[in-house]
Design a protein around this motif. Structure first.
Motif, PDB file in Angstrom:
ATOM      1  N   GLY A   1       0.801  -1.222   0.000  1.00  0.00           N
ATOM      2  CA  GLY A   1       0.000   0.000   0.000  1.00  0.00           C
ATOM      3  C   GLY A   1       0.828   1.264   0.000  1.00  0.00           C
ATOM      4  N   GLY A   2       1.912   1.280   0.777  1.00  0.00           N
ATOM      5  CA  GLY A   2       2.768   2.453   0.805  1.00  0.00           C
ATOM      6  C   GLY A   2       3.380   2.725  -0.555  1.00  0.00           C
ATOM      7  N   ARG A   3       3.803   1.656  -1.231  1.00  0.00           N
ATOM      8  CA  ARG A   3       4.396   1.822  -2.559  1.00  0.00           C
ATOM      9  C   ARG A   3       3.356   2.301  -3.574  1.00  0.00           C
ATOM     10  N   LEU A   4       2.165   1.703  -3.547  1.00  0.00           N
ATOM     11  CA  LEU A   4       1.106   2.118  -4.463  1.00  0.00           C
ATOM     12  C   LEU A   4       0.737   3.587  -4.260  1.00  0.00           C
ATOM     13  N   ALA A   5       0.752   4.030  -3.003  1.00  0.00           N
ATOM     14  CA  ALA A   5       0.400   5.425  -2.712  1.00  0.00           C
ATOM     15  C   ALA A   5       1.397   6.391  -3.349  1.00  0.00           C
ATOM     16  N   ASP A   6       2.695   6.046  -3.309  1.00  0.00           N
ATOM     17  CA  ASP A   6       3.701   6.911  -3.916  1.00  0.00           C
ATOM     18  C   ASP A   6       3.676   6.840  -5.435  1.00  0.00           C
ATOM     19  N   LEU A   7       3.226   5.705  -5.985  1.00  0.00           N
ATOM     20  CA  LEU A   7       3.201   5.543  -7.434  1.00  0.00           C
ATOM     21  C   LEU A   7       1.966   6.169  -8.071  1.00  0.00           C
ATOM     22  N   PHE A   8       0.797   5.918  -7.493  1.00  0.00           N
ATOM     23  CA  PHE A   8      -0.460   6.286  -8.143  1.00  0.00           C
ATOM     24  C   PHE A   8      -1.217   7.418  -7.450  1.00  0.00           C
ATOM     25  N   GLY A   9      -0.641   7.951  -6.384  1.00  0.00           N
ATOM     26  CA  GLY A   9      -1.277   9.072  -5.716  1.00  0.00           C
ATOM     27  C   GLY A   9      -1.810   8.676  -4.352  1.00  0.00           C
ATOM     28  N   ARG A  10      -1.375   9.404  -3.335  1.00  0.00           N
ATOM     29  CA  ARG A  10      -1.761   9.076  -1.965  1.00  0.00           C
ATOM     30  C   ARG A  10      -3.251   9.264  -1.741  1.00  0.00           C
ATOM     31  N   ARG A  11      -3.830  10.305  -2.373  1.00  0.00           N
ATOM     32  CA  ARG A  11      -5.258  10.569  -2.194  1.00  0.00           C
ATOM     33  C   ARG A  11      -6.098   9.403  -2.733  1.00  0.00           C
ATOM     34  N   ARG A  12      -5.703   8.873  -3.892  1.00  0.00           N
ATOM     35  CA  ARG A  12      -6.459   7.781  -4.503  1.00  0.00           C
ATOM     36  C   ARG A  12      -6.424   6.523  -3.628  1.00  0.00           C
ATOM     37  N   VAL A  13      -5.221   6.143  -3.195  1.00  0.00           N
ATOM     38  CA  VAL A  13      -5.081   4.954  -2.352  1.00  0.00           C
ATOM     39  C   VAL A  13      -5.731   5.184  -0.993  1.00  0.00           C
ATOM     40  N   TYR A  14      -5.622   6.400  -0.495  1.00  0.00           N
ATOM     41  CA  TYR A  14      -6.204   6.816   0.794  1.00  0.00           C
ATOM     42  C   TYR A  14      -7.706   6.524   0.846  1.00  0.00           C
ATOM     43  N   ASN A  15      -8.398   6.728  -0.279  1.00  0.00           N
ATOM     44  CA  ASN A  15      -9.838   6.490  -0.325  1.00  0.00           C
ATOM     45  C   ASN A  15     -10.182   5.027  -0.575  1.00  0.00           C
ATOM     46  N   TRP A  16      -9.423   4.374  -1.454  1.00  0.00           N
ATOM     47  CA  TRP A  16      -9.766   3.005  -1.808  1.00  0.00           C
ATOM     48  C   TRP A  16      -9.456   2.003  -0.695  1.00  0.00           C
TER      49      TRP A  16
ATOM     50  N   TRP B   1       8.916  10.787  14.142  1.00  0.00           N
ATOM     51  CA  TRP B   1      10.284  10.786  13.605  1.00  0.00           C
ATOM     52  C   TRP B   1      10.304  10.373  12.139  1.00  0.00           C
ATOM     53  N   SER B   2       9.474   9.404  11.767  1.00  0.00           N
ATOM     54  CA  SER B   2       9.436   8.955  10.372  1.00  0.00           C
ATOM     55  C   SER B   2       9.036  10.097   9.445  1.00  0.00           C
ATOM     56  N   GLN B   3       8.021  10.855   9.851  1.00  0.00           N
ATOM     57  CA  GLN B   3       7.558  11.962   9.010  1.00  0.00           C
ATOM     58  C   GLN B   3       8.570  13.104   8.965  1.00  0.00           C
ATOM     59  N   LEU B   4       9.359  13.252  10.006  1.00  0.00           N
ATOM     60  CA  LEU B   4      10.344  14.343  10.058  1.00  0.00           C
ATOM     61  C   LEU B   4      11.629  14.013   9.315  1.00  0.00           C
ATOM     62  N   THR B   5      12.000  12.730   9.251  1.00  0.00           N
ATOM     63  CA  THR B   5      13.325  12.375   8.734  1.00  0.00           C
ATOM     64  C   THR B   5      13.309  11.682   7.381  1.00  0.00           C
ATOM     65  N   LEU B   6      12.211  11.034   6.996  1.00  0.00           N
ATOM     66  CA  LEU B   6      12.174  10.333   5.716  1.00  0.00           C
ATOM     67  C   LEU B   6      11.913  11.317   4.578  1.00  0.00           C
ATOM     68  N   PRO B   7      12.535  11.117   3.403  1.00  0.00           N
ATOM     69  CA  PRO B   7      12.292  12.005   2.260  1.00  0.00           C
ATOM     70  C   PRO B   7      10.814  12.034   1.892  1.00  0.00           C
ATOM     71  N   ALA B   8      10.317  13.206   1.555  1.00  0.00           N
ATOM     72  CA  ALA B   8       8.882  13.387   1.335  1.00  0.00           C
ATOM     73  C   ALA B   8       8.349  12.545   0.188  1.00  0.00           C
ATOM     74  N   ASP B   9       9.092  12.467  -0.928  1.00  0.00           N
ATOM     75  CA  ASP B   9       8.569  11.815  -2.120  1.00  0.00           C
ATOM     76  C   ASP B   9       8.444  10.301  -1.966  1.00  0.00           C
ATOM     77  N   THR B  10       9.232   9.710  -1.077  1.00  0.00           N
ATOM     78  CA  THR B  10       9.163   8.256  -0.893  1.00  0.00           C
ATOM     79  C   THR B  10       8.704   7.898   0.523  1.00  0.00           C
ATOM     80  N   ARG B  11       8.064   8.838   1.185  1.00  0.00           N
ATOM     81  CA  ARG B  11       7.723   8.635   2.591  1.00  0.00           C
ATOM     82  C   ARG B  11       6.768   7.450   2.798  1.00  0.00           C
ATOM     83  N   ALA B  12       5.740   7.331   1.956  1.00  0.00           N
ATOM     84  CA  ALA B  12       4.794   6.224   2.120  1.00  0.00           C
ATOM     85  C   ALA B  12       5.469   4.894   1.836  1.00  0.00           C
TER      86      ALA B  12
END
Length: 428
Positions: A68-83, A334-345
């Motif tokens: 799920g985390g990978r799909l969110a970064d690939l296809f859009g977090r909002r889309r995966v967030y709802n499905w 800590w994860s949200q503060l230190t992980l790169p934004a584009d690959t965070r999920a």
């Protein structure tokens, strides 16, 4: 002080709806645990099927987090967030209405995968929507929802303990209803627009898998994983087997063991709210040092007394006082503060998945180890908690300051600034 700056209501709403991932994750695990004996009797379930259902819950959450985390970064977090929340609702409905154990197993598979997928996705969504000065509190609030998920499931299990399958269906049915309502509210939630590359369905270079294996991602991913997996081995053991250990090792009655767990839940909820208040201030990390020491002391006392009831009571007091300030909430922030934004999920999904996999394997051996030697089990957990404390200190002293230097305002470079209404402006 930045941590006391008021947060607009729309952002709290986004945090609450994202926090429902934690509520449903905790609620699913605890509900299956509470209902397992009822399922076994009602479905004439064999011991292997009962064990499979328990293991599949944790295993599916692990797999769901990774995918799920990978799909969110690939296809859009909002889309995966709802499905994913919609799929969870379907799985919970199947569990609730299941006429036999095979159907129950199918529902557990669907709900577990969806719950796992929603965990890293929802955290990334709320982090993207949050301004830098509010990110800690908004992310930490998801931990309050996690505590509420446990509280509601245990409370309903206690109240409905004599109602058999009717009660079991009500316990899981409330998860289905909560998921459906959340899906409806998330669908109308105003969030930052997806980047243009994601809207076209393409996977830009910024979120390719190559971005995960860079030093900028690997170091914080490894450090947060080490913290979460070592801390979680202790937390998961007492979450799944706390009552079991009190009965089998401490010679407490079933009612006393259950009562001890129920009695300490309000403390955990209140102190988790307290953590939210300090999550954007220097006190977040200052309190970690104190709480981590108290947490280790709690396990040392349990180990020295070999699980005797008096020692376990002291343990539960110290553990509940320290856990909210040196536990999963810290990992999320800590994860949200230190992980790169584009690959965070993707990266947090990976740490979630690997950790939950370790927890599942450890849970398989825990009863046997407790029967062989409670002291060995408890001292092993004490060592894990010590390792978690050291990993936490490294994150505080090295990674958090480094992240602040890389992004001086503490905000994600791709996240838009907030408007006077408190909602994010569109990117230009």
């Amino acid at each position: 002080m930045a941590g006391t700056r008021p947060i607009p209501r729309p952002l709290w709403k986004a945090a609450a709806l994202s926090g429902m991932a934690s509520y449903l994750d905790a609620g699913l695990i605890v509900s299956i645990s509470v209902n397992l004996a009822v399922y076994r009797d009602s479905y004439d379930m064999g011991v292997w099927m009962a064990g499979a259902i328990s293991a599949i819950v944790t295993g599916c959450i692990a797999v769901g987090s990774l995918v799920g985390g990978r799909l969110a970064d690939l296809f859009g977090r909002r889309r995966v967030y709802n499905w994913d929340i919609f799929c969870f609702a379907l799985g919970a409905l199947v569990i609730t209405l299941a006429p036999d154990d095979i159907t129950l197993l199918v529902g557990v598979l669907v709900a577990g995968l969806a719950a796992g997928a929603d965990l890293p996705t929802s955290l990334a969504v709320v982090s993207d929507a949050a301004p830098s000065w509010a990110r800690g509190r908004l992310v930490a609030f998801t931990q309050v929802m996690w505590m509420l998920g446990i509280t509601v499931a245990i409370f309903l299990g206690f109240v409905l303990s004599t109602t058999g399958m009717t009660g079991a269906r009500l316990i899981t049915g409330q998860l289905a209803v909560a998921a459906i309502v959340t899906w409806a509210l998330r669908s109308r939630l105003k969030l930052p627009d997806e980047p243009p590359e994601t809207e076209t369905g393409a996977a830009p270079e910024a979120i390719s898998l190559k971005g995960v294996w860079t030093r900028a991602a690997l170091l914080p991913m490894t450090a947060t994983f080490v913290f979460y997996v070592t801390w979680g081995l202790g937390a998961n053991t007492f979450g799944q087997f706390g009552t079991y250990l009190l009965v089998t090792v401490s010679d407490a009655s079933q009612s006393l063991a259950t009562g001890i767990n129920l009695a300490f839940i309000p403390i955990g909820v209140l102190l988790t709210f307290a953590f939210v208040r300090v999550a954007d201030t220097p006190w977040r990390d200052r309190l970690f040092h104190v709480a981590a020491v108290v947490q280790i002391l709690a396990f040392v006392i349990a180990s020295l007394t070999a699980g005797a009831l008096v020692g376990m009571l002291v343990f539960f007091v110290l553990y509940q006082l320290s856990n909210p300030f040196a536990g999963e909430a810290n990992y999320k922030v800590w994860s949200q503060l230190t992980l790169p934004a584009d690959t965070r999920a993707t990266t947090q999904g990976l740490t979630y998945a690997l950790s939950r996999g370790v927890f599942a394997v450890a849970a398989f051996f825990t009863p046997a180890l407790a029967d062989h030697s409670p002291s060995v089990l408890l001292w092993t957990i004490t060592a894990c908690m010590t390792a978690a404390a050291l990993a936490g200190v490294f994150i505080i002293r090295v990674l958090v300051p480094r992240s602040a230097r890389d992004m001086p305002d503490g905000a994600d470079l791709r996240v838009p600034s907030t408007s006077p209404t408190g909602l994010p402006d569109k990117e230009h």
